[in-house]
Design a protein around this motif. Structure first.
Motif, short mmCIF file in Angstrom:
data_model
loop_
_atom_site.label_atom_id
_atom_site.label_comp_id
_atom_site.label_asym_id
_atom_site.label_seq_id
_atom_site.Cartn_x
_atom_site.Cartn_y
_atom_site.Cartn_z
N ILE A 47 16.72 30.01 14.45
CA ILE A 47 16.34 29.14 13.59
C ILE A 47 15.96 27.79 14.23
N ARG A 48 15.10 27.00 13.84
CA ARG A 48 15.22 25.48 14.19
C ARG A 48 15.66 24.72 12.92
N SER A 49 14.94 23.49 12.53
CA SER A 49 15.66 22.72 11.35
C SER A 49 15.03 23.24 10.20
N GLY A 50 14.14 23.96 10.12
CA GLY A 50 13.56 24.38 8.74
C GLY A 50 14.09 25.29 7.94
N GLY A 68 21.39 31.32 15.96
CA GLY A 68 21.11 30.73 17.07
C GLY A 68 20.06 29.45 16.58
N ARG A 69 20.58 28.19 16.78
CA ARG A 69 19.89 26.98 16.17
C ARG A 69 19.14 26.50 17.73
N ALA A 70 17.97 26.82 17.75
CA ALA A 70 17.00 25.89 18.83
C ALA A 70 16.95 24.61 18.72
N GLY A 71 17.96 23.99 18.82
CA GLY A 71 18.25 22.45 19.05
C GLY A 71 19.46 22.23 19.02
N VAL A 72 19.88 20.90 18.62
CA VAL A 72 21.28 20.35 18.87
C VAL A 72 22.04 20.50 17.42
N GLY A 73 21.36 19.74 16.41
CA GLY A 73 22.02 19.55 15.08
C GLY A 73 22.18 20.87 14.41
N VAL A 74 23.55 21.00 13.86
CA VAL A 74 23.65 22.63 13.28
C VAL A 74 23.81 22.12 11.58
N GLY A 95 18.63 20.91 25.60
CA GLY A 95 17.54 21.35 25.91
C GLY A 95 16.45 20.33 25.27
N ASN A 96 16.82 19.59 24.21
CA ASN A 96 15.82 18.50 23.57
C ASN A 96 16.28 17.25 23.96
N THR A 97 17.14 16.88 24.69
CA THR A 97 17.78 15.65 25.01
C THR A 97 16.73 14.58 25.36
N ALA A 229 17.93 10.28 14.86
CA ALA A 229 19.05 11.08 14.84
C ALA A 229 19.31 12.23 13.37
N ARG A 230 19.66 11.68 12.51
CA ARG A 230 19.79 12.36 11.17
C ARG A 230 19.48 11.50 10.08
N GLY A 231 18.80 12.27 9.28
CA GLY A 231 18.63 11.52 7.75
C GLY A 231 19.77 11.30 7.07
N PRO A 277 7.14 13.12 11.31
CA PRO A 277 7.70 14.17 10.55
C PRO A 277 8.69 14.99 11.45
N HIS A 278 9.98 14.46 11.64
CA HIS A 278 11.20 14.97 12.61
C HIS A 278 10.44 15.58 13.86
N LEU A 279 9.98 14.80 14.78
CA LEU A 279 9.15 15.22 16.01
C LEU A 279 10.07 15.13 17.25
N GLY A 280 11.25 14.71 16.82
CA GLY A 280 12.07 14.46 18.20
C GLY A 280 12.06 15.48 19.13
N ALA A 281 12.06 16.63 18.83
CA ALA A 281 12.28 17.59 19.65
C ALA A 281 10.78 18.36 19.97
N SER A 282 10.08 17.72 19.38
CA SER A 282 8.52 18.49 19.41
C SER A 282 7.80 18.02 20.84
N THR A 283 8.51 18.66 21.86
CA THR A 283 7.45 18.57 22.92
C THR A 283 7.58 20.12 23.58
N ALA A 286 10.63 20.72 25.68
CA ALA A 286 11.68 20.92 24.86
C ALA A 286 11.98 22.30 24.19
N GLN A 287 10.80 22.57 23.71
CA GLN A 287 10.52 23.68 22.83
C GLN A 287 10.83 25.12 23.79
N ILE A 288 10.38 24.95 24.92
CA ILE A 288 10.58 26.15 25.89
C ILE A 288 12.28 26.09 26.15
O1 LIG Z 1 14.15 21.82 15.81
C1 LIG Z 1 13.72 20.90 15.78
O2 LIG Z 1 12.42 20.29 15.79
C2 LIG Z 1 14.62 19.59 15.41
C3 LIG Z 1 15.56 19.05 16.41
C4 LIG Z 1 16.74 18.61 15.90
O3 LIG Z 1 16.71 17.74 14.95
C5 LIG Z 1 17.99 18.53 16.73
O4 LIG Z 1 18.03 19.25 17.57
O5 LIG Z 1 19.15 18.38 16.36
#
Ligand SMILES: O=C(O)CCC(=O)C(=O)O
Ligand SMILES: NC(=O)C1=CN([C@@H]2O[C@H](COP(=O)(O)OP(=O)(O)OC[C@H]3O[C@@H](n4cnc5c(N)ncnc54)[C@H](O)[C@@H]3O)[C@@H](O)[C@H]2O)C=CC1
Length: 526
Positions: A47-50, A68-74, A95-97, A229-231, A277-283, A286-288
């Protein structure tokens, strides 16, 4: 073939890795009830954040081994529920720092120079230069809340733009802050002094509404605040009031109390707010990075290998793991053995890392021991993820010690279990880099490799006793593969360890305990 459900958009590079070992189903925008319905078909979820992985999803996930969370925040995963069910949760901590840090910096500059509003007006055919006069960040004070991976990068880049950095992070040393040319200050001072405040902390009980009306009131009317960071770290209602009433000058937000952002008065605030709209990791990069990082971990776990960035089991660098792997096997074997010798309910376990092993990270060894100890009761329900919780819930007290001075082998592990039926202890070592040897049982020195079926007796060291046990086993058609006796003194107490080819038939243990001189007998299946 295992099945992986990918329920948020993930870069193809990640999907290709998963496809090496699994059937991959990509089903995005699933309604929560549909996810609950289908999740039992899957071994892994990516998953991602959705996607919200709630306790209901986890309850229904009877096959699931890894999320598996493709990002940082779980925080969109109920990690406690996953842990309880023995499901590994992994993320991509780095990966998305850069993407998130650059987004925060972009937000700071966009807000300072009114870029979004100016862009909108030009696209609407206007040419209003005066209306969009901005402010510079040069020589301004940036307050960084959270000097972790993202906060550090923001601080470094901001320094190079001529900003002075104040940082608040109770878990970071003064030395680390100094390395980054930041002054560590308390939160109140940061609120009072900073021209810009950027948040790079997780959302926790402590950080929820950290930026509330009271905090905003301490800031300067020229302060601008950035949250990538986080809402929920910012109280949005209080922020709206502060912006509306000129308590602070602006806010740039990428994350919100509820996502997607629904009806919100923040949208009405014009150029004093920038909203993404929660674009921090959207490059692309980072997505690769995150897709590959997490897909590799899912692949590894499905192949029975450990994950490198698990959030609910201790992460081990591959080189450390390689060194520790035989000891994890040793710990599991000794835990299992001592658990079976102890028989009834275990109340206390002592785990002692001895010799060279005393210098190793004990956490994985302790977990492996507990997994072994609980295997008899819980079978495949216990694993590296939930062993500690299961032990805690059973009220098992775990005492962990180290003794580097014990030098009988290069490194040895001592495990004792005290329970309702008494106390037993075992010690074991690794020989030749990978072979498990039991070197001590209940203080009796022996040297036996563990085998699938074993019989242990505690007896008086006296002539004839070994022969009697041998004949008795023979009369029940039990074949002995090997036998060894350990004793402390001649004709004192002794322990006998027999490896047998098959499980002991019913009733034979009772017969063995009737043999004169036998104090106790135990059968173990490893
Ligand atoms: O998956 C995303 O685009 C969100 C990234 C994010 O918020 C995180 O990695 O904590
Ligand atoms: N907008 C987006 O798309 C993205 C958002 N993020 C979020 O950014 C945040 C930071 O991520 P990283 O820098 O990778 O994490 P990190 O774990 O490297 O750093 C977090 C820092 O916050 C500090 N901290 C924890 N509690 C604190 C408190 N109460 N007060 C002050 N400091 C505290 C920690 O000591 C740590 O240094 C996380 O919430 C993460 O989920 C991360 C990537 C993308």
């Amino acid at each position: 073939m295992p099945k992986v459900l990918v329920s948020d958009p993930i870069d193809q590079a990640g999907l290709d890795i998963l496809a090496q070992v699994a059937q991959v189903d990509v089903k995005t925008k699933l309604p929560p009830e549909e996810l609950v319905q289908i999740i039992s078909n899957y071994d892994a979820l990516m998953i991602r954040s959705g996607t919200k992985v709630t306790s209901e999803v986890i309850e229904a996930a009877s096959q699931l081994k890894i999320i598996g969370r493709a990002g940082v925040g779980v925080d969109n995963i109920d990690v406690a529920a996953a842990t309880r069910r023995g499901i590994v949760v992994v993320n991509s901590p780095e990966g998305n720092t850069i993407a998130a840090a650059e987004h925060a910096l972009a937000m700071m500059l966009s807000l300072s120079r009114n870029i979004p509003e100016a862009d909108k007006s030009v696209k609407e055919s206007a040419w209003n230069r005066k209306q969009f006069t901005g402010v510079e960040v040069y020589k301004k004070i940036l307050g960084v809340v959270g000097l972790g991976k993202i906060g550090s990068h923001v601080a470094t880049v901001a320094r190079s733009m001529g900003m002075t950095i104040l940082a608040y992070d109770p878990f970071i040393s003064k030395e680390r802050a100094a390395e980054l040319n930041c002054s560590l200050v308390d939160l109140d001072l940061l609120f009072q002094e900073a021209d810009y405040i950027t948040l790079h902390i997780p959302k926790t009980k402590e950080t929820a509404h950290l930026i509330n009306a009271e905090a905003l009131a301490k800031m300067k009317p020229t302060t601008r605040i950035i949250n990538c960071a986080r809402g929920g770290i910012i109280d949005e209602a209080a922020l709206y009031d502060a912006l509306k009433n000129g308590v602070i000058a602006g806010a740039a937000l990428d994350v919100y109390e509820a996502e997607p952002l629904g009806e919100s008065a923040l949208r009405e605030l014009g150029k004093s707010v920038v909203l993404t709209p929660h674009l921090g990791a959207s490059t692309t990069e980072a997505q690769i990075n995150v897709a590959v990082d997490v897909a590799e971990q899912i692949r590894d776990v499905l192949l029975g290998l450990p994950a490198r960035s698990a959030v609910n089991i201790p992460g081990l660098r591959p080189d450390v793991l390689e060194k520790l792997r035989p000891y994890l096997q040793l710990a599991e074997t000794l835990g299992n053995l001592v658990g079976q010798l102890a028989g009834g309910r275990v109340e206390q376990v002592q785990i002692r890392l001895q010799g060279e092993l005393a210098n190793q990270d004990s956490k994985p060894i302790v977990i492996a021991t507990l997994k072994g100890l609980l295997t008899n009761a819980l079978r495949e329900r216990v694993n590296y993820v939930n062993a500690s919780i299961e032990a805690k819930e059973r009220g098992i007290k775990v005492i962990e010690t180290r003794d580097a001075s014990i030098k009988d082998f290069t490194g040895s592990l001592y495990v004792s279990a005290q329970g309702s039926l008494g106390e037993h202890s075992v010690t074991g070592v690794i020989l030749g880099g990978s072979e498990v040897r039991i070197t001590d049982i209940n203080q009796f020195p022996i040297n036996v490799p563990p085998t699938k079926y074993m019989l242990f007796t505690l007896h008086r060291d006296m002539p004839g006793i070994i022969g009697k046990i041998g004949s008795l086993l023979g009369s029940f058609n039990v074949n002995i593969a090997s036998m060894q006796v350990g004793r402390q003194i001649v004709r004192g107490d002794a322990v006998m360890v027999l490896s047998i080819d098959d499980p002991l038939p019913d009733g034979i243990l009772e017969e063995i305990t009737k043999v004169p001189g036998i104090r106790d007998a135990y059968t173990v299946a490893l």
